[in-house]
Design a protein around this motif. Sequence first.
Motif, PDB file in Angstrom:
ATOM      1  N   VAL A   1      -7.611   1.604  -5.616  1.00 31.82           N
ATOM      2  CA  VAL A   1      -6.592   0.609  -5.948  1.00 31.82           C
ATOM      3  C   VAL A   1      -6.555  -0.448  -4.849  1.00 31.82           C
ATOM      4  O   VAL A   1      -6.478  -0.112  -3.666  1.00 31.82           O
ATOM      5  CB  VAL A   1      -5.196   1.260  -6.078  1.00 31.82           C
ATOM      6  CG1 VAL A   1      -4.146   0.203  -6.419  1.00 31.82           C
ATOM      7  CG2 VAL A   1      -5.192   2.372  -7.120  1.00 31.82           C
ATOM      8  N   ILE A   2      -6.636  -1.728  -5.250  1.00 32.98           N
ATOM      9  CA  ILE A   2      -6.440  -2.841  -4.319  1.00 32.98           C
ATOM     10  C   ILE A   2      -5.202  -3.600  -4.782  1.00 32.98           C
ATOM     11  O   ILE A   2      -5.213  -4.235  -5.837  1.00 32.98           O
ATOM     12  CB  ILE A   2      -7.664  -3.772  -4.259  1.00 32.98           C
ATOM     13  CG1 ILE A   2      -8.896  -3.000  -3.768  1.00 32.98           C
ATOM     14  CG2 ILE A   2      -7.384  -4.958  -3.337  1.00 32.98           C
ATOM     15  CD1 ILE A   2     -10.176  -3.824  -3.708  1.00 32.98           C
ATOM     16  N   THR A   3      -4.128  -3.534  -3.997  1.00 35.15           N
ATOM     17  CA  THR A   3      -2.851  -4.124  -4.406  1.00 35.15           C
ATOM     18  C   THR A   3      -2.889  -5.646  -4.360  1.00 35.15           C
ATOM     19  O   THR A   3      -2.312  -6.324  -5.215  1.00 35.15           O
ATOM     20  CB  THR A   3      -1.707  -3.615  -3.523  1.00 35.15           C
ATOM     21  OG1 THR A   3      -1.989  -3.955  -2.149  1.00 35.15           O
ATOM     22  CG2 THR A   3      -1.547  -2.099  -3.658  1.00 35.15           C
ATOM     23  N   ASN A   4      -3.536  -6.202  -3.351  1.00 36.88           N
ATOM     24  CA  ASN A   4      -3.653  -7.645  -3.135  1.00 36.88           C
ATOM     25  C   ASN A   4      -4.468  -7.842  -1.866  1.00 36.88           C
ATOM     26  O   ASN A   4      -4.673  -6.880  -1.107  1.00 36.88           O
ATOM     27  CB  ASN A   4      -2.269  -8.324  -3.001  1.00 36.88           C
ATOM     28  CG  ASN A   4      -1.350  -7.567  -2.057  1.00 36.88           C
ATOM     29  OD1 ASN A   4      -1.670  -7.314  -0.902  1.00 36.88           O
ATOM     30  ND2 ASN A   4      -0.184  -7.170  -2.560  1.00 36.88           N
TER      31      ASN A   4
ATOM     32  N   GLN B   1       7.549  -7.992  -6.202  1.00 35.92           N
ATOM     33  CA  GLN B   1       6.446  -7.282  -5.572  1.00 35.92           C
ATOM     34  C   GLN B   1       6.432  -5.816  -5.967  1.00 35.92           C
ATOM     35  O   GLN B   1       5.361  -5.192  -6.079  1.00 35.92           O
ATOM     36  CB  GLN B   1       6.492  -7.427  -4.039  1.00 35.92           C
ATOM     37  CG  GLN B   1       7.477  -6.531  -3.302  1.00 35.92           C
ATOM     38  CD  GLN B   1       8.912  -7.016  -3.400  1.00 35.92           C
ATOM     39  OE1 GLN B   1       9.208  -7.978  -4.095  1.00 35.92           O
ATOM     40  NE2 GLN B   1       9.814  -6.354  -2.675  1.00 35.92           N
ATOM     41  N   ASN B   2       7.613  -5.261  -6.218  1.00 36.94           N
ATOM     42  CA  ASN B   2       7.666  -3.856  -6.605  1.00 36.94           C
ATOM     43  C   ASN B   2       7.352  -3.644  -8.078  1.00 36.94           C
ATOM     44  O   ASN B   2       6.977  -2.534  -8.480  1.00 36.94           O
ATOM     45  CB  ASN B   2       9.022  -3.247  -6.231  1.00 36.94           C
ATOM     46  CG  ASN B   2       9.071  -2.865  -4.766  1.00 36.94           C
ATOM     47  OD1 ASN B   2       8.119  -2.279  -4.242  1.00 36.94           O
ATOM     48  ND2 ASN B   2      10.155  -3.202  -4.087  1.00 36.94           N
ATOM     49  N   VAL B   3       7.467  -4.688  -8.875  1.00 34.82           N
ATOM     50  CA  VAL B   3       6.929  -4.611 -10.232  1.00 34.82           C
ATOM     51  C   VAL B   3       5.410  -4.514 -10.153  1.00 34.82           C
ATOM     52  O   VAL B   3       4.781  -3.712 -10.853  1.00 34.82           O
ATOM     53  CB  VAL B   3       7.354  -5.834 -11.068  1.00 34.82           C
ATOM     54  CG1 VAL B   3       6.673  -5.806 -12.443  1.00 34.82           C
ATOM     55  CG2 VAL B   3       8.865  -5.873 -11.233  1.00 34.82           C
ATOM     56  N   GLU B   4       4.803  -5.314  -9.257  1.00 39.35           N
ATOM     57  CA  GLU B   4       3.353  -5.233  -9.059  1.00 39.35           C
ATOM     58  C   GLU B   4       2.943  -3.846  -8.575  1.00 39.35           C
ATOM     59  O   GLU B   4       1.963  -3.264  -9.066  1.00 39.35           O
ATOM     60  CB  GLU B   4       2.896  -6.294  -8.060  1.00 39.35           C
ATOM     61  CG  GLU B   4       3.025  -7.718  -8.565  1.00 39.35           C
ATOM     62  CD  GLU B   4       2.495  -8.736  -7.575  1.00 39.35           C
ATOM     63  OE1 GLU B   4       1.869  -8.336  -6.573  1.00 39.35           O
ATOM     64  OE2 GLU B   4       2.700  -9.942  -7.809  1.00 39.35           O
ATOM     65  N   ASN B   5       3.682  -3.321  -7.608  1.00 39.58           N
ATOM     66  CA  ASN B   5       3.370  -1.978  -7.104  1.00 39.58           C
ATOM     67  C   ASN B   5       3.477  -0.942  -8.214  1.00 39.58           C
ATOM     68  O   ASN B   5       2.648  -0.030  -8.314  1.00 39.58           O
ATOM     69  CB  ASN B   5       4.310  -1.619  -5.953  1.00 39.58           C
ATOM     70  CG  ASN B   5       4.141  -2.514  -4.742  1.00 39.58           C
ATOM     71  OD1 ASN B   5       3.076  -3.105  -4.534  1.00 39.58           O
ATOM     72  ND2 ASN B   5       5.176  -2.634  -3.939  1.00 39.58           N
ATOM     73  N   ALA B   6       4.501  -1.093  -9.052  1.00 37.49           N
ATOM     74  CA  ALA B   6       4.683  -0.159 -10.168  1.00 37.49           C
ATOM     75  C   ALA B   6       3.537  -0.270 -11.162  1.00 37.49           C
ATOM     76  O   ALA B   6       3.041   0.753 -11.670  1.00 37.49           O
ATOM     77  CB  ALA B   6       6.016  -0.439 -10.863  1.00 37.49           C
ATOM     78  N   LEU B   7       3.095  -1.481 -11.441  1.00 36.92           N
ATOM     79  CA  LEU B   7       1.979  -1.677 -12.369  1.00 36.92           C
ATOM     80  C   LEU B   7       0.704  -1.022 -11.848  1.00 36.92           C
ATOM     81  O   LEU B   7      -0.031  -0.367 -12.598  1.00 36.92           O
ATOM     82  CB  LEU B   7       1.750  -3.171 -12.604  1.00 36.92           C
ATOM     83  CG  LEU B   7       2.825  -3.906 -13.403  1.00 36.92           C
ATOM     84  CD1 LEU B   7       2.615  -5.414 -13.319  1.00 36.92           C
ATOM     85  CD2 LEU B   7       2.837  -3.449 -14.857  1.00 36.92           C
TER      86      LEU B   7
ATOM     87  N   LYS C   1       0.821  -1.220   0.000  1.00 32.82           N
ATOM     88  CA  LYS C   1       0.000   0.000   0.000  1.00 32.82           C
ATOM     89  C   LYS C   1       0.851   1.265   0.000  1.00 32.82           C
ATOM     90  O   LYS C   1       0.605   2.185  -0.790  1.00 32.82           O
ATOM     91  CB  LYS C   1      -0.921   0.024   1.243  1.00 32.82           C
ATOM     92  CG  LYS C   1      -1.955  -1.052   1.314  1.00 32.82           C
ATOM     93  CD  LYS C   1      -2.898  -0.843   2.485  1.00 32.82           C
ATOM     94  CE  LYS C   1      -2.246  -0.934   3.844  1.00 32.82           C
ATOM     95  NZ  LYS C   1      -1.688  -2.288   4.142  1.00 32.82           N
ATOM     96  N   THR C   2       1.813   1.321   0.911  1.00 30.27           N
ATOM     97  CA  THR C   2       2.572   2.558   1.074  1.00 30.27           C
ATOM     98  C   THR C   2       3.441   2.847  -0.144  1.00 30.27           C
ATOM     99  O   THR C   2       3.500   3.993  -0.627  1.00 30.27           O
ATOM    100  CB  THR C   2       3.443   2.491   2.339  1.00 30.27           C
ATOM    101  OG1 THR C   2       2.589   2.307   3.475  1.00 30.27           O
ATOM    102  CG2 THR C   2       4.234   3.770   2.523  1.00 30.27           C
ATOM    103  N   THR C   3       4.102   1.825  -0.668  1.00 34.80           N
ATOM    104  CA  THR C   3       4.927   2.031  -1.858  1.00 34.80           C
ATOM    105  C   THR C   3       4.064   2.464  -3.037  1.00 34.80           C
ATOM    106  O   THR C   3       4.413   3.403  -3.771  1.00 34.80           O
ATOM    107  CB  THR C   3       5.689   0.743  -2.197  1.00 34.80           C
ATOM    108  OG1 THR C   3       6.565   0.417  -1.114  1.00 34.80           O
ATOM    109  CG2 THR C   3       6.514   0.914  -3.467  1.00 34.80           C
ATOM    110  N   THR C   4       2.921   1.794  -3.234  1.00 41.09           N
ATOM    111  CA  THR C   4       2.034   2.141  -4.347  1.00 41.09           C
ATOM    112  C   THR C   4       1.484   3.549  -4.188  1.00 41.09           C
ATOM    113  O   THR C   4       1.453   4.337  -5.151  1.00 41.09           O
ATOM    114  CB  THR C   4       0.888   1.127  -4.449  1.00 41.09           C
ATOM    115  OG1 THR C   4       1.431  -0.187  -4.633  1.00 41.09           O
ATOM    116  CG2 THR C   4      -0.038   1.453  -5.608  1.00 41.09           C
TER     117      THR C   4
ATOM    118  N   ALA D   1       0.532   1.479  -9.776  1.00 43.62           N
ATOM    119  CA  ALA D   1       0.723   2.927  -9.843  1.00 43.62           C
ATOM    120  C   ALA D   1       0.601   3.442 -11.270  1.00 43.62           C
ATOM    121  O   ALA D   1       0.014   4.508 -11.517  1.00 43.62           O
ATOM    122  CB  ALA D   1       2.095   3.298  -9.258  1.00 43.62           C
ATOM    123  N   ILE D   2       1.149   2.689 -12.226  1.00 40.24           N
ATOM    124  CA  ILE D   2       1.050   3.089 -13.630  1.00 40.24           C
ATOM    125  C   ILE D   2      -0.408   3.183 -14.053  1.00 40.24           C
ATOM    126  O   ILE D   2      -0.822   4.142 -14.715  1.00 40.24           O
ATOM    127  CB  ILE D   2       1.814   2.098 -14.529  1.00 40.24           C
ATOM    128  CG1 ILE D   2       3.318   2.278 -14.345  1.00 40.24           C
ATOM    129  CG2 ILE D   2       1.435   2.284 -15.999  1.00 40.24           C
ATOM    130  CD1 ILE D   2       4.150   1.180 -14.973  1.00 40.24           C
TER     131      ILE D   2
END
Length: 456
Positions: free
Chosen positions: A184-187, A278-284, A121-124, A286-287
């Motif tokens: 946004v729901i990250t997971n 996991q940070n690729v997911e966060n980036a996606l 959540k926080t990174t996204t 956010a994109i």
Amino acid sequence: MQKVTKYQNKKVLVMGFGISGINAAHLLVKLGADVTANDAKDNPKVQSDLESDGIKVITGSNPLSLADAGFDLVVKNPGIPYDQPLVAKFVKQGTPIITEAELGSEIFDGHLVSVTGSNGKTTTTTLIQKMLDHSPERTAKYAGNIGVSFSKVAEGLSKDDYLVTELSSFQLLGTPTLHPHIAVITNIFSNHLDYHKTRENYINAKLNITRNQTKDDYLVINWDRDEWQHIARRSNATIVPFSRQNKSHDGAYEEDGTIYWRGDAIMQAKDIRLIGPQNVENALAAIAAAKLSGVDDADIVDVLTHFGGVRHRLQFVLEDEGRLFYNDSKSTDIEATQVALRGFDQPVILLAGGLDRGYTFERLEDDFKKHVKAIIVFGQCKDKMKAAATEAAVPVIEESENCITAVPQAWKLSKPGDVILLSPANASWDQFPNFEIRGDKFVKAVEKLTGKKEQA
């Protein structure tokens, strides 16, 4: 700031003197409410601040008699559970209970993006805010569970501004009118069941982020598990998926190492500065939110190639004599530590342990086998963590008093090229007030050991 009149002459109780509670109390006074603030602990400084604004303050306990004082509304600190005796009495008698995030959403009349999820959540949230704010034509701030009061930030923004809010399941339980244009729901894993009691309750709390959305709004959601796809169908919003496993091309996705938005290549995944899948997911995620808001590809790429991470969330601390130190104190559950370990190809010396919540750590065994050359355990659950490491045949298993004393032990076990990783898989409350303090103490111990300062 949106004009809100519904609180005029209402009798409101604010429970909890955290940042959100203090700001909620002051905001309610501005909105014309008769405010009482209550906290189980004494805090003379906060009490003086609140009383100077005409707020009645009750400290030292949560008297049950408050439930009979005729309050029209309770604004509750998200961390106070609903089975707490005073809260339970308010629930039984039907007194409305909200969180400070609800107040923030009511007074904000700009562009609202809200983020929730079990991990990331926080990174996204931070990535979205940086992408939106990168161009001088937009002003974007973040707030919420990220450590900044939603309502306080909302007060200072206009209808043309963007606000990106991180919202926990605890906060979302008290947001009946929250209506983000982009959610946004990250997971969704199985977190905080001690609070929510069941996984379904936890999922329902998360889904409050999209409850008031319509087809004119967007729900950005992880598409890499069938369950999450089914959860998405419970929303009335337009669904925008993101997928690291190339399961949909309708939103943001990774395919053969390239990041795409609806068929258009954005960048190479390897160029994202943040490490780990996991940070690729966060980036996606956010994109997707950024593109829906009109952000240019160049701004997105600039953020993703330069942003080095959020403090305590797989944060690179420093390198010394070939050893890489990482602070992942925010990993307070098993899934987060699994994700952290899978982000490294190098051998890992893992520092793990903390509050015993009753579960064991068999799910970590495969990751221990693949990634961990040594583990140092501490805290209430150290024996359970040690049992999982033993079952996984981790070559070196040691105990330590805490994550501070574990740092020099880890150094002695390490070689150039190794990663020394604090990723506890447990809450901090057995030894530290919160994960932030735990992480800060770890960083200070690393600095003391190496004689270097953490990298910004």
